[in-house]
Write a protein that holds these residues in place. Structure first.
Motif, PDB file in Angstrom:
ATOM      1  N   VAL A 154       0.882  -1.247  -0.059  1.00 22.69           N
ATOM      2  CA  VAL A 154      -0.028  -0.167   0.066  1.00 22.69           C
ATOM      3  C   VAL A 154       0.748   1.346   0.115  1.00 22.69           C
ATOM      4  O   VAL A 154       1.590   1.322   1.069  1.00 22.69           O
ATOM      5  N   ASP A 155       0.897   1.790  -1.187  1.00 24.93           N
ATOM      6  CA  ASP A 155       1.564   3.103  -1.377  1.00 24.93           C
ATOM      7  C   ASP A 155       0.966   4.318  -0.632  1.00 24.93           C
ATOM      8  O   ASP A 155      -0.005   4.853  -1.255  1.00 24.93           O
ATOM      9  N   VAL A 156       1.261   4.878   0.422  1.00 19.84           N
ATOM     10  CA  VAL A 156       0.644   5.898   0.930  1.00 19.84           C
ATOM     11  C   VAL A 156       1.187   7.317   0.491  1.00 19.84           C
ATOM     12  O   VAL A 156       2.475   7.681   1.013  1.00 19.84           O
ATOM     13  N   GLY A 157       0.535   8.090  -0.188  1.00 21.66           N
ATOM     14  CA  GLY A 157       0.905   9.373  -0.881  1.00 21.66           C
ATOM     15  C   GLY A 157       1.551   9.156  -2.133  1.00 21.66           C
ATOM     16  O   GLY A 157       2.667   9.316  -2.473  1.00 21.66           O
ATOM     17  N   ALA A 158       0.449   8.272  -3.070  1.00 19.76           N
ATOM     18  CA  ALA A 158       1.065   7.768  -4.059  1.00 19.76           C
ATOM     19  C   ALA A 158       1.192   8.515  -5.267  1.00 19.76           C
ATOM     20  O   ALA A 158       1.861   8.188  -6.352  1.00 19.76           O
ATOM     21  N   SER A 159       0.740   9.820  -5.220  1.00 18.53           N
ATOM     22  CA  SER A 159       0.549  10.856  -6.349  1.00 18.53           C
ATOM     23  C   SER A 159       0.054  10.050  -7.491  1.00 18.53           C
ATOM     24  O   SER A 159      -1.162  10.058  -7.845  1.00 18.53           O
ATOM     25  N   ALA A 160       0.910   9.992  -8.619  1.00 20.13           N
ATOM     26  CA  ALA A 160       0.181   9.459 -10.039  1.00 20.13           C
ATOM     27  C   ALA A 160       0.408   7.800  -9.812  1.00 20.13           C
ATOM     28  O   ALA A 160      -0.257   7.132 -10.712  1.00 20.13           O
ATOM     29  N   GLY A 161       0.851   7.152  -8.755  1.00 22.52           N
ATOM     30  CA  GLY A 161       0.842   5.572  -8.702  1.00 22.52           C
ATOM     31  C   GLY A 161       2.088   5.091  -9.533  1.00 22.52           C
ATOM     32  O   GLY A 161       2.144   3.783  -9.735  1.00 22.52           O
TER      33      GLY A 161
ATOM     34  N   PRO B 266      -1.651  -4.502  -5.437  1.00 22.68           N
ATOM     35  CA  PRO B 266      -1.301  -3.226  -4.727  1.00 22.68           C
ATOM     36  C   PRO B 266      -2.324  -2.061  -4.993  1.00 22.68           C
ATOM     37  O   PRO B 266      -2.969  -2.087  -5.812  1.00 22.68           O
ATOM     38  N   VAL B 267      -2.144  -1.300  -3.980  1.00 19.11           N
ATOM     39  CA  VAL B 267      -3.155  -0.121  -3.963  1.00 19.11           C
ATOM     40  C   VAL B 267      -2.390   1.233  -3.483  1.00 19.11           C
ATOM     41  O   VAL B 267      -1.539   1.146  -2.490  1.00 19.11           O
ATOM     42  N   GLY B 268      -2.724   2.301  -4.080  1.00 20.92           N
ATOM     43  CA  GLY B 268      -2.380   3.634  -3.655  1.00 20.92           C
ATOM     44  C   GLY B 268      -3.349   4.327  -2.746  1.00 20.92           C
ATOM     45  O   GLY B 268      -4.140   4.130  -3.075  1.00 20.92           O
ATOM     46  N   ILE B 269      -2.762   5.259  -1.855  1.00 21.52           N
ATOM     47  CA  ILE B 269      -3.563   6.335  -1.274  1.00 21.52           C
ATOM     48  C   ILE B 269      -3.179   7.548  -1.377  1.00 21.52           C
ATOM     49  O   ILE B 269      -2.116   7.711  -1.334  1.00 21.52           O
ATOM     50  N   GLU B 270      -3.881   8.455  -2.012  1.00 21.28           N
ATOM     51  CA  GLU B 270      -3.540   9.713  -2.203  1.00 21.28           C
ATOM     52  C   GLU B 270      -4.540  10.897  -2.177  1.00 21.28           C
ATOM     53  O   GLU B 270      -5.823  10.690  -2.626  1.00 21.28           O
ATOM     54  N   LEU B 271      -4.432  11.867  -1.633  1.00 27.94           N
ATOM     55  CA  LEU B 271      -5.307  12.960  -1.155  1.00 27.94           C
ATOM     56  C   LEU B 271      -5.954  13.720  -2.560  1.00 27.94           C
ATOM     57  O   LEU B 271      -7.302  13.591  -2.725  1.00 27.94           O
ATOM     58  N   ASN B 272      -4.710  14.003  -3.345  1.00 34.44           N
ATOM     59  CA  ASN B 272      -5.086  14.486  -4.757  1.00 34.44           C
ATOM     60  C   ASN B 272      -4.563  13.538  -6.113  1.00 34.44           C
ATOM     61  O   ASN B 272      -3.790  13.865  -6.386  1.00 34.44           O
ATOM     62  N   PRO B 273      -5.178  12.482  -6.413  1.00 27.40           N
ATOM     63  CA  PRO B 273      -4.622  11.485  -7.493  1.00 27.40           C
ATOM     64  C   PRO B 273      -4.361  12.343  -8.617  1.00 27.40           C
ATOM     65  O   PRO B 273      -5.382  13.225  -8.957  1.00 27.40           O
ATOM     66  N   VAL B 274      -3.461  12.124  -9.312  1.00 27.12           N
ATOM     67  CA  VAL B 274      -2.927  12.992 -10.455  1.00 27.12           C
ATOM     68  C   VAL B 274      -3.872  12.249 -11.775  1.00 27.12           C
ATOM     69  O   VAL B 274      -4.015  10.941 -11.534  1.00 27.12           O
ATOM     70  N   ASP B 275      -4.536  12.917 -12.361  1.00 34.92           N
ATOM     71  CA  ASP B 275      -5.339  12.446 -13.490  1.00 34.92           C
ATOM     72  C   ASP B 275      -4.578  12.074 -14.772  1.00 34.92           C
ATOM     73  O   ASP B 275      -4.026  13.123 -15.223  1.00 34.92           O
TER      74      ASP B 275
END
Length: 359
Positions: free
Chosen positions: A142-149, A198-207
């Motif tokens: 789990v990538d926390v603060g994943a940005s664009a992943g 795998p999964v990421g967590i991001e406040l504002n994921p990059v579109d």
């Protein structure tokens, strides 16, 4: 100290502590901003909590990369060196001409870098964790603060450790991450098939469908770092083909849910790559993270891999376990901010040669 003086100090420290020796252009421009009230006024529009030098210089780079023909653009190609005597007039004129666009960028965007090179530091940690666990059970990252992943695609890249090249089953041969081993012998052999969901967590994921958003990521790299730009563009191409799963929102709102919904027969590993301070604040962010994961470990054992400065001049990587409310951590490596080098401290399972915890 006035707000101007505080901001000027921020730019001076950026020039001497971050840009010096790495980006002559940004070192010169940062010092210029620090001594120019008009430019400090502009930089003050940066969103609260965001680093003003990175934002202002990133905005300038972004506008230049999108086609500005201003004379300042010449120096962003790396072919000419900008001296401080000329920097003041050029930078001030550029910022006057593009003031509205710069304000829009720095007041709405954030420093949301996704440093692909850090995967070269994470891969040995994944290998060490796999060896440490040793039970063959599947592992979920789990990538926390994943940005664009992009770091969730760590198994899609090719790695080069001082000439020792590693290609994983799904590696892209054209996306190569170079990392110098400065000390120790990191584990580099792992079974990729053991890592699942795998999964990421991001406040504002990059579109990834928003071209300006992805170009902003590239603009946050420094002009002299052409290899980083190339690698980032390659990684963005890969992630656009097979986007990873990213949960949008505050980490605090998702951590417990991820713990609950992950099947108990999977090992659960939380990865924080220079993201702790953004989520838990600074100073004391690491301590708040440990408290959070210790609480969640009442439900199931958890593992953690964190990279950051943690109050030290040299960045380090920490591997930790949290089980039944009890946390144990080891610093297993020192590393470069961008993953360019790694000094492995641990010999196996995150321990020093004599079995002590490494400070």
């Amino acid at each position: 100290m006035t707000e101007h003086a505080k901001l000027a100090d921020v730019f001076e420290r950026f020039a001497t502590q971050q840009a010096a020796g790495k980006s002559p252009l940004y070192e010169t421009l940062s010092r210029t901003v620090a001594h120019t009230p008009e430019l400090l006024d502009l930089a003050a529009d940066t969103q609260p909590g965001q680093p003003a030098p990175n934002m202002l210089l990133g905005a300038i780079h972004h506008i230049i990369r999108r086609g500005s023909q201003h004379p300042l653009a010449t120096y962003f190609t790396g072919h000419e060196e900008l001296d401080e005597a000329r920097a003041g007039a050029l930078l001030t004129d550029f910022c006057r001409r593009h003031a509205q666009e710069i304000r829009r960028i720095i007041s709405t965007r954030s420093v949301q870098t996704n440093e692909v090179g850090r995967c070269a530091v994470l891969l040995p940690a994944f290998a060490a964790l796999q060896q440490q666990l040793g039970d063959g059970r599947l592992i979920r990252i789990v990538d926390v603060g994943a940005s664009a992943g992009l770091n969730l695609l760590w198994d899609r890249y090719t790695y080069d450790y001082g000439g020792h090249r590693i290609s994983l089953p799904a590696s892209d041969p054209d996306t190569v991450l170079f990392c110098e081993i400065k000390g120790g012998t990191p584990p580099l052999s792992l079974d990729v098939a053991q890592f699942v969901r795998p999964v990421g967590i991001e406040l504002n994921p990059v579109d990834l469908t928003d071209r300006e958003a992805t170009e902003w990521l590239v603009s946050l790299t420094w002009p002299e770092q052409t290899t980083r730009m190339h690698t980032l563009n390659r990684a963005l191409t890969l992630v656009a083909r097979t986007p990873p799963t990213i949960l949008a929102g505050r980490a605090e709102d998702h951590l417990a849910d991820v713990v609950t919904e992950t099947p108990p027969d999977l090992h659960l590993v939380f990865v924080f790559s220079w993201s702790i301070y953004q989520i838990f604040g600074s100073p004391g962010g690491r301590e708040r993270l440990v408290d959070t994961l210790a609480g969640l470990s009442q439900h199931r054992p958890l593992h953690e891999i964190s990279i950051g400065h943690f109050g030290h001049n040299t960045p380090r990587m920490i591997m930790a376990s949290h089980d039944g409310g009890v946390s144990r951590s080891d610093a297993v490596a020192h590393c470069d901010v961008y993953g360019a080098w790694l000094h492995w401290l641990a010999t196996s399972a995150g321990r020093a040669p004599d079995g002590r915890e490494i400070p």
